[in-house]
Design a protein around this motif. Structure first.
Motif, PDB file in Angstrom:
ATOM      1  N   ASN A   1       0.818  -1.210   0.000  1.00 54.25           N
ATOM      2  CA  ASN A   1       0.000   0.000   0.000  1.00 54.25           C
ATOM      3  C   ASN A   1       0.855   1.265   0.000  1.00 54.25           C
ATOM      4  N   ARG A   2       1.954   1.206   0.747  1.00 49.23           N
ATOM      5  CA  ARG A   2       2.781   2.405   0.950  1.00 49.23           C
ATOM      6  C   ARG A   2       3.361   2.941  -0.359  1.00 49.23           C
ATOM      7  N   VAL A   3       3.636   2.070  -1.347  1.00 50.27           N
ATOM      8  CA  VAL A   3       4.248   2.542  -2.582  1.00 50.27           C
ATOM      9  C   VAL A   3       3.269   3.345  -3.436  1.00 50.27           C
TER      10      VAL A   3
ATOM     11  N   PRO B   1      -6.319  -2.455  -7.368  1.00 54.61           N
ATOM     12  CA  PRO B   1      -7.384  -2.664  -6.372  1.00 54.61           C
ATOM     13  C   PRO B   1      -7.407  -1.533  -5.343  1.00 54.61           C
ATOM     14  N   MET B   2      -7.815  -0.338  -5.785  1.00 53.85           N
ATOM     15  CA  MET B   2      -7.734   0.831  -4.916  1.00 53.85           C
ATOM     16  C   MET B   2      -8.619   0.719  -3.682  1.00 53.85           C
ATOM     17  N   SER B   3      -9.678  -0.052  -3.756  1.00 51.75           N
ATOM     18  CA  SER B   3     -10.525  -0.223  -2.576  1.00 51.75           C
ATOM     19  C   SER B   3      -9.756  -0.883  -1.434  1.00 51.75           C
ATOM     20  N   GLU B   4      -8.759  -1.694  -1.786  1.00 46.96           N
ATOM     21  CA  GLU B   4      -7.902  -2.309  -0.772  1.00 46.96           C
ATOM     22  C   GLU B   4      -6.736  -1.408  -0.402  1.00 46.96           C
ATOM     23  N   ILE B   5      -6.209  -0.702  -1.383  1.00 44.50           N
ATOM     24  CA  ILE B   5      -5.000   0.084  -1.171  1.00 44.50           C
ATOM     25  C   ILE B   5      -5.265   1.317  -0.313  1.00 44.50           C
ATOM     26  N   LEU B   6      -6.306   2.074  -0.624  1.00 46.13           N
ATOM     27  CA  LEU B   6      -6.538   3.338   0.060  1.00 46.13           C
ATOM     28  C   LEU B   6      -6.709   3.212   1.565  1.00 46.13           C
ATOM     29  N   PRO B   7      -7.480   2.254   2.064  1.00 47.34           N
ATOM     30  CA  PRO B   7      -7.609   2.168   3.524  1.00 47.34           C
ATOM     31  C   PRO B   7      -6.298   1.874   4.229  1.00 47.34           C
ATOM     32  N   GLY B   8      -5.338   1.295   3.523  1.00 51.77           N
ATOM     33  CA  GLY B   8      -4.065   0.952   4.132  1.00 51.77           C
ATOM     34  C   GLY B   8      -3.035   2.060   4.089  1.00 51.77           C
ATOM     35  N   LEU B   9      -3.316   3.142   3.362  1.00 52.82           N
ATOM     36  CA  LEU B   9      -2.353   4.230   3.266  1.00 52.82           C
ATOM     37  C   LEU B   9      -2.308   5.021   4.564  1.00 52.82           C
ATOM     38  N   LEU B  10      -1.117   5.415   4.952  1.00 54.33           N
ATOM     39  CA  LEU B  10      -0.995   6.327   6.070  1.00 54.33           C
ATOM     40  C   LEU B  10      -1.498   7.702   5.649  1.00 54.33           C
ATOM     41  N   PRO B  11      -2.004   8.506   6.583  1.00 57.79           N
ATOM     42  CA  PRO B  11      -2.444   9.855   6.201  1.00 57.79           C
ATOM     43  C   PRO B  11      -1.305  10.622   5.539  1.00 57.79           C
TER      44      PRO B  11
END
Length: 249
Positions: free
Chosen positions: A7-9, A170-180
């Motif tokens: 997610n971080r990348v 799969p942005m629905s999975e990626i976005l919730p995992g991103l740090l603010p």
């Protein structure tokens, strides 16, 4: 996809100003060229290069979890070869263009300077972009700063090419995992000195003591155009103090 490392990348990929600067340069320069991407991350740069006519892209990455994502993204794309090597030590594939997006305050933890040293050892600096750098150091007051979420940054992206890329992710999975993501307030930045300003080919190594253990502020351009910065636009901006970064190596 549900892990923080992958997610971080996407932090940089969803930064509108940063990604659109690369996109405009890629549109004008990669058609008919072989490109080496130095740290593939989310895959967005390799994807854009192919989209705009690169004959082949060698996407270097050495994190196994990210590599697995890249193999999924490019499984049907013969023009992308994923190279599982460290760009600071690899003997790099012959190419017309060497493209990097290695900007951040944590230059020591990510060994960004080691990447440049490796490029210069192989006489590739004149083919490497962005190629004009300005590196300063100073402090940043993060008190009472406003954080903005990855979801908000992603919502601002409207370029058709970028929308197409993210549709494959799969942005629905990626976005919730991103740090603010932090919107840097320039008024809270204090520049205390300049480490380097000029062509990448003239950059030399420096150490934390050269920065008084303060943060490194980057600006870069492609021959003076398409300015990128880790502090002059909304971005995933790393405010880890240099002394902590050194201890994390």
């Amino acid at each position: 996809m549900k892990n923080l490392i992958v997610n971080r990348v996407f932090d940089y990929a969803i930064d509108k100003e940063r990604t659109e600067a690369y996109l405009e340069w890629i549109k004008a320069n990669v058609s008919g060229k072989t490109v080496v991407e130095l740290g593939a991350g989310s895959g967005i740069m390799a994807w854009l290069c192919v989209k705009h006519g690169a004959t082949h892209v060698y996407a270097y990455e050495n994190n196994v979890r990210i590599i697995n994502w890249l193999k999924t993204l490019f499984k049907d794309e013969a023009r992308v070869t994923i190279v599982e090597e460290d760009v600071t030590t690899a003997t790099l594939q012959a190419a017309d263009i060497y493209l990097h997006e290695n900007f951040g305050s944590n230059v020591y933890m990510e060994d960004i300077l080691g990447l440049y040293t490796n490029l210069k050892a192989q006489n590739l600096e004149d083919k490497t972009f962005p190629n004009k750098l300005k590196m300063q150091y100073g402090t940043y007051d993060i008190s009472n700063n406003t954080d903005i979420s990855g979801a908000n940054r992603y919502a601002e992206i409207d370029d058709a090419d970028l929308v197409e890329f993210f549709a494959a992710c799969p942005m629905s999975e990626i976005l919730p995992g991103l740090l603010p993501q932090r919107q840097v307030d320039e008024s809270k930045v204090t520049i205390n000195g300049t480490l380097f300003e000029g062509d990448l080919k003239d950059l030399t190594q420096f150490t934390a003591s050269d920065t008084n253990n303060e943060l490194v502020f980057w600006e870069a351009t492609f021959d003076g155009q398409h300015t990128l910065s880790n502090w002059k636009s909304k971005t995933s901006w790393n405010t880890i103090p240099i002394d902590r970064v050194m201890n994390m190596k």
